[in-house]
Design a protein around this motif. Structure first.
Motif, PDB file in Angstrom:
ATOM      1  N   GLU A 110      27.974  46.919  46.666  1.00 30.62           N
ATOM      2  CA  GLU A 110      28.238  45.776  45.813  1.00 30.62           C
ATOM      3  C   GLU A 110      29.737  45.544  45.693  1.00 30.62           C
ATOM      4  O   GLU A 110      30.519  46.474  45.542  1.00 30.62           O
ATOM      5  CB  GLU A 110      27.636  46.013  44.430  1.00 30.62           C
ATOM      6  CG  GLU A 110      27.734  44.813  43.525  1.00 30.62           C
ATOM      7  CD  GLU A 110      27.046  45.058  42.198  1.00 30.62           C
ATOM      8  OE1 GLU A 110      27.504  44.497  41.207  1.00 30.62           O
ATOM      9  OE2 GLU A 110      26.057  45.802  42.164  1.00 30.62           O
ATOM     10  N   ILE A 111      30.123  44.292  45.722  1.00 30.34           N
ATOM     11  CA  ILE A 111      31.513  43.912  45.554  1.00 30.34           C
ATOM     12  C   ILE A 111      31.790  43.836  44.057  1.00 30.34           C
ATOM     13  O   ILE A 111      31.120  43.107  43.331  1.00 30.34           O
ATOM     14  CB  ILE A 111      31.790  42.562  46.227  1.00 30.34           C
ATOM     15  CG1 ILE A 111      31.514  42.659  47.726  1.00 30.34           C
ATOM     16  CG2 ILE A 111      33.209  42.107  45.949  1.00 30.34           C
ATOM     17  CD1 ILE A 111      31.513  41.335  48.435  1.00 30.34           C
ATOM     18  N   VAL A 112      32.766  44.603  43.597  1.00 31.74           N
ATOM     19  CA  VAL A 112      33.122  44.613  42.184  1.00 31.74           C
ATOM     20  C   VAL A 112      34.392  43.788  42.017  1.00 31.74           C
ATOM     21  O   VAL A 112      35.433  44.105  42.595  1.00 31.74           O
ATOM     22  CB  VAL A 112      33.342  46.058  41.685  1.00 31.74           C
ATOM     23  CG1 VAL A 112      33.726  46.056  40.222  1.00 31.74           C
ATOM     24  CG2 VAL A 112      32.102  46.891  41.925  1.00 31.74           C
ATOM     25  N   LEU A 113      34.291  42.720  41.238  1.00 30.83           N
ATOM     26  CA  LEU A 113      35.419  41.830  41.020  1.00 30.83           C
ATOM     27  C   LEU A 113      36.301  42.350  39.901  1.00 30.83           C
ATOM     28  O   LEU A 113      35.816  42.933  38.930  1.00 30.83           O
ATOM     29  CB  LEU A 113      34.927  40.429  40.661  1.00 30.83           C
ATOM     30  CG  LEU A 113      34.049  39.727  41.692  1.00 30.83           C
ATOM     31  CD1 LEU A 113      33.600  38.379  41.162  1.00 30.83           C
ATOM     32  CD2 LEU A 113      34.776  39.551  43.005  1.00 30.83           C
ATOM     33  N   THR A 114      37.600  42.096  40.022  1.00 29.54           N
ATOM     34  CA  THR A 114      38.527  42.431  38.952  1.00 29.54           C
ATOM     35  C   THR A 114      38.414  41.378  37.858  1.00 29.54           C
ATOM     36  O   THR A 114      37.865  40.287  38.077  1.00 29.54           O
ATOM     37  CB  THR A 114      39.977  42.475  39.467  1.00 29.54           C
ATOM     38  OG1 THR A 114      40.338  41.168  39.930  1.00 29.54           O
ATOM     39  CG2 THR A 114      40.133  43.493  40.590  1.00 29.54           C
ATOM     40  N   ALA A 115      38.950  41.667  36.687  1.00 34.29           N
ATOM     41  CA  ALA A 115      38.893  40.720  35.564  1.00 34.29           C
ATOM     42  C   ALA A 115      39.636  39.427  35.896  1.00 34.29           C
ATOM     43  O   ALA A 115      39.176  38.331  35.569  1.00 34.29           O
ATOM     44  CB  ALA A 115      39.473  41.366  34.307  1.00 34.29           C
ATOM     45  N   SER A 116      40.785  39.549  36.564  1.00 38.59           N
ATOM     46  CA  SER A 116      41.540  38.343  36.913  1.00 38.59           C
ATOM     47  C   SER A 116      40.804  37.505  37.955  1.00 38.59           C
ATOM     48  O   SER A 116      40.874  36.278  37.932  1.00 38.59           O
ATOM     49  CB  SER A 116      42.943  38.706  37.397  1.00 38.59           C
ATOM     50  OG  SER A 116      42.885  39.628  38.448  1.00 38.59           O
ATOM     51  N   PHE A 157      32.507  46.688  56.451  1.00 39.69           N
ATOM     52  CA  PHE A 157      33.306  47.292  55.394  1.00 39.69           C
ATOM     53  C   PHE A 157      33.332  46.380  54.172  1.00 39.69           C
ATOM     54  O   PHE A 157      33.225  45.174  54.269  1.00 39.69           O
ATOM     55  CB  PHE A 157      34.737  47.560  55.870  1.00 39.69           C
ATOM     56  CG  PHE A 157      35.099  46.809  57.113  1.00 39.69           C
ATOM     57  CD1 PHE A 157      35.086  47.440  58.333  1.00 39.69           C
ATOM     58  CD2 PHE A 157      35.419  45.465  57.077  1.00 39.69           C
ATOM     59  CE1 PHE A 157      35.386  46.746  59.483  1.00 39.69           C
ATOM     60  CE2 PHE A 157      35.727  44.768  58.222  1.00 39.69           C
ATOM     61  CZ  PHE A 157      35.716  45.418  59.436  1.00 39.69           C
ATOM     62  N   LEU A 158      33.507  47.000  53.024  1.00 39.74           N
ATOM     63  CA  LEU A 158      33.561  46.275  51.759  1.00 39.74           C
ATOM     64  C   LEU A 158      34.893  45.529  51.659  1.00 39.74           C
ATOM     65  O   LEU A 158      35.944  46.119  51.909  1.00 39.74           O
ATOM     66  CB  LEU A 158      33.425  47.271  50.609  1.00 39.74           C
ATOM     67  CG  LEU A 158      32.999  46.729  49.273  1.00 39.74           C
ATOM     68  CD1 LEU A 158      31.609  46.122  49.353  1.00 39.74           C
ATOM     69  CD2 LEU A 158      33.000  47.837  48.237  1.00 39.74           C
ATOM     70  N   PRO A 159      34.882  44.242  51.326  1.00 37.45           N
ATOM     71  CA  PRO A 159      36.136  43.494  51.236  1.00 37.45           C
ATOM     72  C   PRO A 159      36.938  43.905  49.990  1.00 37.45           C
ATOM     73  O   PRO A 159      36.560  43.606  48.865  1.00 37.45           O
ATOM     74  CB  PRO A 159      35.681  42.033  51.162  1.00 37.45           C
ATOM     75  CG  PRO A 159      34.309  42.103  50.602  1.00 37.45           C
ATOM     76  CD  PRO A 159      33.725  43.393  51.066  1.00 37.45           C
TER      77      PRO A 159
END
Length: 152
Positions: free
Chosen positions: A28-34, A148-150
């Motif tokens: 899973e791609i985990v996004l940053t808060a920004s 690969f995970l971006p």
């Protein structure tokens, strides 16, 4: 009996070496808060165009890409040109495959093919923009264009 033992050792060795590579990656791609904040904004369509001394230019039309590039992406010089060229060639192959298969992939996401040839020197700026667009695209639309995970 020795062939059978050798076979089992081969399988165990294979699993020992490749197991962490296959099962150790995040799915899973985990996004940053920004990034979440930026992706949730309702931005007008914008166009990013890079011009440089070479004969190649790139035009990217996607909502929020310019802001993502300036606020979140790694700065120029962080990646080598050869690293970005290798990743871009993998991403372009998968992108173009998805463009040609509109029944399996959303044709609104994959509208046009990308004309990118491995081995052609497009220059650092074009490769930087294209590579970061692929990272942005995968993170924004939760797509995986490669093995690969971006990451940022």
């Amino acid at each position: 009996m020795k062939k059978k033992q050798l076979y089992y050792y081969f399988i165990l060795g294979f699993l020992f070496i490749l197991g962490p590579m296959i099962y150790g990656q995040e799915d899973e791609i985990v996004l940053t808060a920004s990034e979440k904040e930026l992706f949730d904004k309702n931005l007008d369509n914008e166009k990013a165009e890079v011009s440089n001394d070479s004969e190649y230019d790139i035009v990217i039309m996607d909502i929020g890409f310019n802001q993502w590039l300036t606020r979140i992406a790694q700065p120029k010089g962080y990646y080598t040109q050869s690293y970005m060229e290798n990743r871009n060639s993998i991403y372009v192959l998968e992108w173009n495959r998805r463009v040609l298969d509109p029944y399996s992939f959303d044709p609104q996401l994959y509208e046009l093919q990308i004309n990118y040839e491995f081995g052609v020197d497009y220059g650092y700026d074009v490769n930087y923009q294209l590579y970061n667009y692929f990272i942005y695209f995968q993170r924004r639309y939760k797509q995986r264009l490669g093995p690969f995970l971006p990451r940022i």
